[in-house]
Design an enzyme around this catalytic site. Structure first.
Site, PDB file in Angstrom:
ATOM      1  N   TYR A 135      83.501-106.452 -34.489  1.00  0.00           N
ATOM      2  CA  TYR A 135      82.540-105.532 -33.900  1.00  0.00           C
ATOM      3  C   TYR A 135      81.774-104.855 -35.034  1.00  0.00           C
ATOM      4  CZ  TYR A 135      86.599-102.455 -34.724  1.00  0.00           C
ATOM      5  OH  TYR A 135      87.675-101.809 -35.272  1.00  0.00           O
ATOM      6  N   HIS A 154      84.678-106.052 -39.898  1.00  0.00           N
ATOM      7  CA  HIS A 154      83.231-105.921 -40.068  1.00  0.00           C
ATOM      8  C   HIS A 154      82.755-106.952 -41.087  1.00  0.00           C
ATOM      9  CE1 HIS A 154      84.009-102.275 -37.962  1.00  0.00           C
ATOM     10  NE2 HIS A 154      84.485-101.629 -39.004  1.00  0.00           N
TER      11      HIS A 154
END
Length: 369
Positions: free
Chosen positions: A297, A347
């Protein structure tokens, strides 16, 4: 004998009508042939235009456009329409406005002004794909009724978005301030404080660092685990990952029964109107349209950056990326392991840096190095 002739042979008395019928039939075929030729010529001309020029009205809508759902009608989207004469439409009074169409095709294709970054009563119902994606980010052992939890929450905080539609006479300049060590010695403090909105994230102290990071804050984005007490005039934007986070903020604003690892105390209950909830649908919109599923995400920095791109007219970015020596750490500490997140895959810092570079080239943001 005439009785032995076929019906189409014609006799002495029917010779005129038979010839007329044949002439009418011939004319019909000639007319139909002409129409077919005209249709083919028009079709070939249209195809040649589509192949050699940019006439968007000739292109069929893409599948993405067909299945796009406007999650919240908080923005009309009318600023996308170009005025007569082909001049670019100005959506604000700044020199360069985020919402101005026609500046970057890449940006216009991905940017959707109809999605609200704030979770409100108007968009309380999440699409099923958004909901299941969101709850799987941090699975919880005890599921809760999301509708019931949100109904209780919106009895405590405002259930509407504080951000209005685009105003051509407005110039709302916003500073998105990251936590990178590259802010050390930058001297950007006064420039940051000169913005209308100043958005910070997680711990982000300002006391003792005013010369480099500024002293003002209007929006602070935090998870429950990183939450801290804020000044009374600062909007607390909660980034929730699960229903339990919503239960926590409801409790922190009222009874205080649910405790988390944050340092937020009962003082939060006196500033309910300054609390906003980050919209999971907007979260997934960034993951789908912008970071393109790189990483599990998007990072907090990307969440705040695109929040600003949807509520501000001009966006300036400070404190993103590594410092001048390539070190990843916060401006208030020297942490030798601060860059370890790049190895986890949660990430994708490199791809996010690529998106930021594209936004700069599209003239939608300015990054202060």
């Amino acid at each position: 004998r005439s009785a032995d002739r076929p019906w189409w042979a014609g006799g002495v008395g029917s010779g005129g009508s038979g010839g007329m019928a044949m002439r009418c039939s011939l004319r019909t075929w000639v007319l139909l042939g002409s129409l077919a030729l005209l249709f083919l010529t028009s079709l070939l001309f249209s195809l040649s235009l589509r192949g050699g020029g940019s006439l968007p009205y000739l292109d069929p809508p893409s599948w993405e456009e067909l299945r796009r759902v406007k999650l919240v009608p908080s923005y009309t989207g009318s600023h996308r329409l170009a005025p007569p004469g082909g001049a670019l439409l100005k959506t604000c009074a700044c020199h360069r406005c985020v919402g101005d169409p026609g500046v970057s095709d890449w940006f216009d294709e991905n940017y959707d002004p109809d999605i609200s970054p704030v979770w409100t009563r108007n968009n309380i119902q999440l699409p099923s794909d958004v909901y299941y994606w969101w709850v799987m980010l941090q699975p919880q052992f005890k599921p809760h009724s999301i509708q019931q939890v949100l109904s209780q929450l919106f009895q405590v905080i405002p259930g509407h978005s504080p951000y209005g539609t685009w105003d051509q006479g407005r110039c709302l300049r916003c500073a998105v301030v990251g936590n990178s060590g590259n802010l050390q010695g930058s001297g950007y403090g006064r420039a940051i404080d000169g913005h209308g909105f100043i958005m910070r994230m997680n711990l982000a102290p300002t006391v003792g660092y005013e010369e480099d990071v500024g002293s003002r804050t209007t929006h602070h984005f935090m998870y429950p685990e990183s939450a801290k007490n804020l000044a009374a005039n600062v909007s607390f934007v909660l980034v929730p990952f699960k229903t339990l986070d919503l239960l926590w903020i409801t409790s922190a604003l009222s009874t205080g029964q649910i405790r988390r690892s944050s340092k937020v105390g009962h003082s939060l209950s006196s500033r309910r109107r300054q609390v906003q909830i980050y919209n999971p649908a907007f979260f997934k919109y960034i993951h789908d349209r912008w970071t393109r599923h790189h990483g599990r995400y998007p990072s907090t920095g990307m969440l705040v950056l695109f929040f600003a791109l949807h509520v501000c007219d001009e966006v300036n970015v400070f404190g993103f990326g590594a410092d001048s020596r390539g070190n990843w750490h916060h401006y208030w500490e020297q942490n030798r392991y601060a860059g370890e997140f790049r190895k986890t895959g949660v990430h994708d810092a490199d791809f996010e840096a690529h998106i930021i570079n594209l936004l700069v080239k599209a003239k939608k943001i300015t990054v202060f190095p």
